[in-house]
Design an enzyme around this catalytic site. Structure first.
Site, PDB file in Angstrom:
ATOM      1  N   ASP A  83       0.824  -1.225   0.000  1.00 43.17           N
ATOM      2  CA  ASP A  83       0.000   0.000   0.000  1.00 43.17           C
ATOM      3  C   ASP A  83       0.854   1.269   0.000  1.00 43.17           C
ATOM      4  OD1 ASP A  83      -2.397  -1.312   0.059  1.00 43.17           O
ATOM      5  OD2 ASP A  83      -2.997  -0.675   2.070  1.00 43.17           O
TER       6      ASP A  83
ATOM      7  N   TYR B 106     -17.190  -5.015  10.657  1.00 45.61           N
ATOM      8  CA  TYR B 106     -17.104  -5.509   9.279  1.00 45.61           C
ATOM      9  C   TYR B 106     -17.670  -6.917   9.146  1.00 45.61           C
ATOM     10  CZ  TYR B 106     -13.803  -1.665   8.131  1.00 45.61           C
ATOM     11  OH  TYR B 106     -13.212  -0.446   7.905  1.00 45.61           O
TER      12      TYR B 106
ATOM     13  N   LYS C  36     -17.258   2.168  12.793  1.00 50.80           N
ATOM     14  CA  LYS C  36     -16.753   2.480  11.464  1.00 50.80           C
ATOM     15  C   LYS C  36     -17.358   1.466  10.502  1.00 50.80           C
ATOM     16  CE  LYS C  36     -12.394   3.098   9.207  1.00 50.80           C
ATOM     17  NZ  LYS C  36     -11.132   2.463   9.016  1.00 50.80           N
TER      18      LYS C  36
ATOM     19  N   ARG D 227      -6.085   5.234   2.912  1.00 50.55           N
ATOM     20  CA  ARG D 227      -5.427   5.281   1.598  1.00 50.55           C
ATOM     21  C   ARG D 227      -5.843   6.456   0.735  1.00 50.55           C
ATOM     22  NH1 ARG D 227      -7.126  -0.748   0.441  1.00 50.55           N
ATOM     23  NH2 ARG D 227      -8.719  -0.022   1.877  1.00 50.55           N
TER      24      ARG D 227
HETATM   25  P1  FBP Z   1      -8.828   2.886   4.158  1.00 46.95           P
HETATM   26  O1  FBP Z   1      -9.503   4.227   4.202  1.00 46.95           O
HETATM   27  O2  FBP Z   1      -7.490   2.944   3.530  1.00 46.95           O
HETATM   28  O3  FBP Z   1      -9.734   1.833   3.566  1.00 46.95           O
HETATM   29  O4  FBP Z   1      -8.570   2.482   5.677  1.00 46.95           O
HETATM   30  C1  FBP Z   1      -9.625   2.131   6.510  1.00 46.95           C
HETATM   31  C2  FBP Z   1      -9.397   0.728   7.070  1.00 46.95           C
HETATM   32  O5  FBP Z   1     -10.444   0.355   7.933  1.00 46.95           O
HETATM   33  C3  FBP Z   1      -8.069   0.591   7.782  1.00 46.95           C
HETATM   34  O6  FBP Z   1      -8.148   0.972   9.125  1.00 46.95           O
HETATM   35  C4  FBP Z   1      -7.764  -0.841   7.559  1.00 46.95           C
HETATM   36  O7  FBP Z   1      -6.415  -1.155   7.529  1.00 46.95           O
HETATM   37  C5  FBP Z   1      -8.328  -1.100   6.205  1.00 46.95           C
HETATM   38  O8  FBP Z   1      -9.382  -0.209   6.026  1.00 46.95           O
HETATM   39  C6  FBP Z   1      -8.789  -2.504   6.098  1.00 46.95           C
HETATM   40  O9  FBP Z   1      -9.337  -2.677   4.833  1.00 46.95           O
HETATM   41  P2  FBP Z   1      -9.780  -4.113   4.373  1.00 46.95           P
HETATM   42  O10 FBP Z   1     -10.462  -4.769   5.535  1.00 46.95           O
HETATM   43  O11 FBP Z   1     -10.686  -3.858   3.216  1.00 46.95           O
HETATM   44  O12 FBP Z   1      -8.543  -4.841   4.007  1.00 46.95           O
END
Ligand code: FBP
Length: 243
Positions: free
Chosen positions: A23, A137, A168, A222
């Site tokens: 990344d 998630y 989040k 990102r």
């Molecule tokens: P981004 O804005 O880069 O997506 O970051 C948010 C985040 O929740 C980070 O804290 C975490 O590392 C990443 O997304 C995890 O993304 P994924 O679960 O899609 O790999």
């Protein structure tokens, strides 16, 4: 210790563990670069893992509240998602953190372990006056569409029922259901997650719609530090979040 605001723009940088250096580029591979961006743009909080925090976050010098992420996993791990605790609330306090964070993968075969860990962490953190942020998630074999409004609302409600102060979430794939996501989270403040790099127009459209539906902010990584103008991009998002 800086106090964590329950709204605003948080800058996430836990990708070194979650995704690996793939990344990163020559600049953003350094946590120092991220802390500089956060400071210049006056983000409302910075999200780090303990390695970056211990080596780069000096709570006496950096005026940005730290959210220490207490669990994580790598991209090298395969199988049903499971993010394990790798540090403690006590360590967060030592590092001068204003809050702690934890990911729960709802629907995973290992959900029960994350629920138990989160439950312990939430009670300990709250007993010390630290807010708790949940990366909520839904993910795993049983989750067919993690952006469906039903699933995103469920993730919002689960975070509320687990005692999270902030949740989040991913952007649901129907704008009209954003309100329901916020209602489902009840007293828990809802933050939008960033995702892969989008053009600025796209991300600002998402933030606008989410904020007008009652979201409290955005936790983004990102889309900011992979951009050529990270400070301006944060400021643009902050303007939307702050109305
Ligand atoms: P981004 O804005 O880069 O997506 O970051 C948010 C985040 O929740 C980070 O804290 C975490 O590392 C990443 O997304 C995890 O993304 P994924 O679960 O899609 O790999």
């Amino acid at each position: 210790m800086e106090k964590l605001p329950l709204h605003g723009v948080f800058l996430a940088y836990d990708h070194g563990l979650e995704h690996g250096p793939t990344d990163f580029n020559e600049l953003n591979v350094s946590p120092k670069y991220i802390i500089d961006i956060a400071t210049k743009a006056e983000v409302d909080a910075l999200i780090l893992l303990k390695g970056s925090a211990r080596n780069y976050y000096d709570s006496k010098k950096v005026n940005i509240p730290l959210i220490l992420k207490l669990n994580g996993k790598t991209r090298l791990y395969s199988g049903e998602p499971f993010s394990t605790q790798n540090t403690s609330v006590e360590e967060a306090v030592k590092l001068g953190a204003a809050a702690v964070g934890y990911t729960v993968y709802w629907g995973s075969k290992y959900e029960k372990f994350m629920v138990r860990e989160f439950g312990r962490i939430e009670e300990e953190a709250h007993s010390l006056g630290l807010p708790v942020v949940m990366w909520s998630y839904p993910r795993g074999k049983t989750i067919k569409d993690d952006e469906s409004p039903e699933i995103v609302s469920y993730a919002a409600r689960a975070a509320f029922e687990m005692g999270a102060d902030i949740v989040k979430l991913k952007y649901p794939d129907e704008d009209s259901k954003l309100d329901w996501v916020v209602k489902s989270a009840d007293k828990t403040k809802v933050f939008l997650a960033g995702g892969k790099k989008l053009d600025s127009l796209n991300i600002e459209q998402h933030v606008k719609k989410a904020i007008s539906a009652g979201f409290s902010g955005m936790a983004v990584g990102r889309n900011i530090w992979q951009s050529d103008n990270p400070v301006e991009r944060i400021k643009a998002i902050k303007d939307i979040v702050n109305g």
